[in-house]
Structure formats: structure tokens, C-alpha cells
Design a protein around this motif. Sequence first.
Motif, PDB file in Angstrom:
ATOM      1  N   LEU A  14     -42.321   4.645  23.729  1.00  0.00           N
ATOM      2  CA  LEU A  14     -42.269   5.505  24.905  1.00  0.00           C
ATOM      3  C   LEU A  14     -42.479   4.641  26.148  1.00  0.00           C
ATOM      4  O   LEU A  14     -43.561   4.110  26.378  1.00  0.00           O
ATOM      5  CB  LEU A  14     -43.332   6.592  24.806  1.00  0.00           C
ATOM      6  CG  LEU A  14     -43.184   7.525  23.605  1.00  0.00           C
ATOM      7  CD1 LEU A  14     -44.290   8.578  23.610  1.00  0.00           C
ATOM      8  CD2 LEU A  14     -41.804   8.192  23.574  1.00  0.00           C
ATOM      9  N   ALA A  16     -41.131   5.580  29.461  1.00  0.00           N
ATOM     10  CA  ALA A  16     -40.488   6.383  30.504  1.00  0.00           C
ATOM     11  C   ALA A  16     -41.369   6.664  31.703  1.00  0.00           C
ATOM     12  O   ALA A  16     -40.884   7.129  32.729  1.00  0.00           O
ATOM     13  CB  ALA A  16     -40.023   7.721  29.899  1.00  0.00           C
ATOM     14  N   VAL A  55     -37.471   4.712  24.821  1.00  0.00           N
ATOM     15  CA  VAL A  55     -37.169   5.870  25.662  1.00  0.00           C
ATOM     16  C   VAL A  55     -37.486   5.519  27.108  1.00  0.00           C
ATOM     17  O   VAL A  55     -38.630   5.214  27.446  1.00  0.00           O
ATOM     18  CB  VAL A  55     -37.975   7.106  25.235  1.00  0.00           C
ATOM     19  CG1 VAL A  55     -37.564   8.317  26.078  1.00  0.00           C
ATOM     20  CG2 VAL A  55     -37.746   7.408  23.758  1.00  0.00           C
ATOM     21  N   GLY A  57     -37.240   6.241  31.444  1.00  0.00           N
ATOM     22  CA  GLY A  57     -37.307   7.318  32.429  1.00  0.00           C
ATOM     23  C   GLY A  57     -37.304   6.707  33.808  1.00  0.00           C
ATOM     24  O   GLY A  57     -36.260   6.399  34.365  1.00  0.00           O
ATOM     25  N   ALA A  85     -34.600   9.687  28.948  1.00  0.00           N
ATOM     26  CA  ALA A  85     -35.158  11.038  29.005  1.00  0.00           C
ATOM     27  C   ALA A  85     -35.046  11.557  30.436  1.00  0.00           C
ATOM     28  O   ALA A  85     -35.865  11.202  31.292  1.00  0.00           O
ATOM     29  CB  ALA A  85     -36.620  11.030  28.556  1.00  0.00           C
ATOM     30  N   HIS A  88     -38.229  13.072  32.055  1.00  0.00           N
ATOM     31  CA  HIS A  88     -39.429  12.281  31.795  1.00  0.00           C
ATOM     32  C   HIS A  88     -40.577  12.610  32.730  1.00  0.00           C
ATOM     33  O   HIS A  88     -41.754  12.450  32.384  1.00  0.00           O
ATOM     34  CB  HIS A  88     -39.110  10.790  31.894  1.00  0.00           C
ATOM     35  CG  HIS A  88     -38.688  10.361  33.269  1.00  0.00           C
ATOM     36  ND1 HIS A  88     -39.573   9.923  34.219  1.00  0.00           N
ATOM     37  CD2 HIS A  88     -37.459  10.328  33.848  1.00  0.00           C
ATOM     38  CE1 HIS A  88     -38.911   9.628  35.329  1.00  0.00           C
ATOM     39  NE2 HIS A  88     -37.636   9.862  35.130  1.00  0.00           N
ATOM     40  N   SER A  95     -40.689  13.048  26.842  1.00  0.00           N
ATOM     41  CA  SER A  95     -40.051  11.813  26.381  1.00  0.00           C
ATOM     42  C   SER A  95     -40.010  11.741  24.860  1.00  0.00           C
ATOM     43  O   SER A  95     -38.997  11.353  24.266  1.00  0.00           O
ATOM     44  CB  SER A  95     -40.796  10.600  26.947  1.00  0.00           C
ATOM     45  OG  SER A  95     -40.762  10.599  28.352  1.00  0.00           O
ATOM     46  N   ARG A  98     -37.477  14.144  23.480  1.00  0.00           N
ATOM     47  CA  ARG A  98     -36.109  13.607  23.599  1.00  0.00           C
ATOM     48  C   ARG A  98     -35.803  12.671  22.434  1.00  0.00           C
ATOM     49  O   ARG A  98     -34.718  12.734  21.840  1.00  0.00           O
ATOM     50  CB  ARG A  98     -35.992  12.852  24.927  1.00  0.00           C
ATOM     51  CG  ARG A  98     -34.643  12.174  25.150  1.00  0.00           C
ATOM     52  CD  ARG A  98     -33.576  13.168  25.521  1.00  0.00           C
ATOM     53  NE  ARG A  98     -32.340  12.499  25.863  1.00  0.00           N
ATOM     54  CZ  ARG A  98     -31.331  12.284  25.005  1.00  0.00           C
ATOM     55  NH1 ARG A  98     -31.442  12.683  23.749  1.00  0.00           N
ATOM     56  NH2 ARG A  98     -30.230  11.681  25.404  1.00  0.00           N
TER      57      ARG A  98
END
Length: 208
Positions: A14, A16, A55, A57, A85, A88, A95, A98
Motif C-alpha cells: 500500500l 497510496a 497500489v 495514489g 486507487a 485513495h 486502497s 482496490r
Amino acid sequence: MTTGAQAPFEAVVLAAGAGSRFGGGKLLAPFEGGVLLDGALRAALAAPARSVTVVTGADAEAVAAAARAHAEAAGQSRRLRVLHAPDHALGMGASLRRAALELPQDAGGVFVFLGDMPHIPSAVLSPLAQAVRDGAPAAAAAFQGRRGHPALIGAGLFPALRTLAGDEGARAVLRGLGERLALVETQDAGVLFDVDTPADLGRPGLDS
């Protein structure tokens, strides 16, 4: 189609967040000879996972470029995926949702790494995988009894991940498991260490 104990795992990083407490650009901040995101990517690519999805953002293009550069340098470009995402700003839950919506149907579980946690020990990854292979619905790393990261979330919880909202990420899903959550104890405090502010970049201690 592979099922049960043979089903492959996936990994998600993650990456984002806007890093508002940091002042922005957190994951691209210089850190230990690279950028902060490198640490999480290193751990994710070491996981027993078929693919690693980053991911994005905030700073999406720059974060994606940094992730691809790291994977290429590690000879792991074929395992890396980048997923944006668009929502986000709603929080970590958006996130992770997604990413969960894009998980392959045959996946047996997903490792969840946070982009601002650069010191995850690779030694904890196989025990997490074994715990889920042995039947735990999910497993998480722990230090001195305190739950940390990463978590490996089994496929039975994918429907819950696909309805996440807010900024809790997988925390609410794991909390609901109670004693069914397998905690994998490690002697490495890196499972608790994250970076919130620039001062944390030089802090070797535990997450406060």
C-alpha cells in the motif's frame, strides 16, 4: 485451478497515501541509500508470493517509477504490478479494497505490506505463509506480543477486504478474528517500525 494448501499467495504494497504528517512525498524520501519505499518493496519481493502489486495514489507516477526501478534492479520486474486507487484520499481501506478487487480467483491469500514500513524482516514471511497453509484464516507478525506488519490474509476473508472503507485498512478485518488470528512472534522490532515524520527517518526505535 489450484485450491487449498496449494493455492498461490499474492502480495500488496500500500503506497497510496499523501504522507501529510511527513509534509508530502514520504515514500520517495531518501532513506538508507535509496528511497523509503524500497524497504517495503524489498520485503514484499522476498515473500512467497506469485506477484507484488503496488497500489498508488498520491504522487502516483513518481511512486510507480520508483517501484519499477527497484524491481528492475532486483531482477523482479516480471512479478511487479502497479495499480492506481483513484479514491485513495478516502483512506487506506479504499486502497486495499482496490487491490482486493483485482486479486486472482485462484489466490490462496494476500500479504499486505505498508509502504512506510521499511524494516520488515524477511525471516517472518515463510512462517506467516505456513500459518495460513495450516488453516489460520489470517496471520500477522508480532513483536513482544504486539501485533505488527505484515499480515497474510487468507482467501476466505477476501469478500471482507472488498468492502473496506475508511483509514483502517485490514485492521478491522483482523480484529474481528479474535483468537483465530495467528500471531507469528519475531525478535525483530522492524515489524512495528514505521515512518510518520521526517524525524522518524533516523529513528531506529519502535513505533510510538
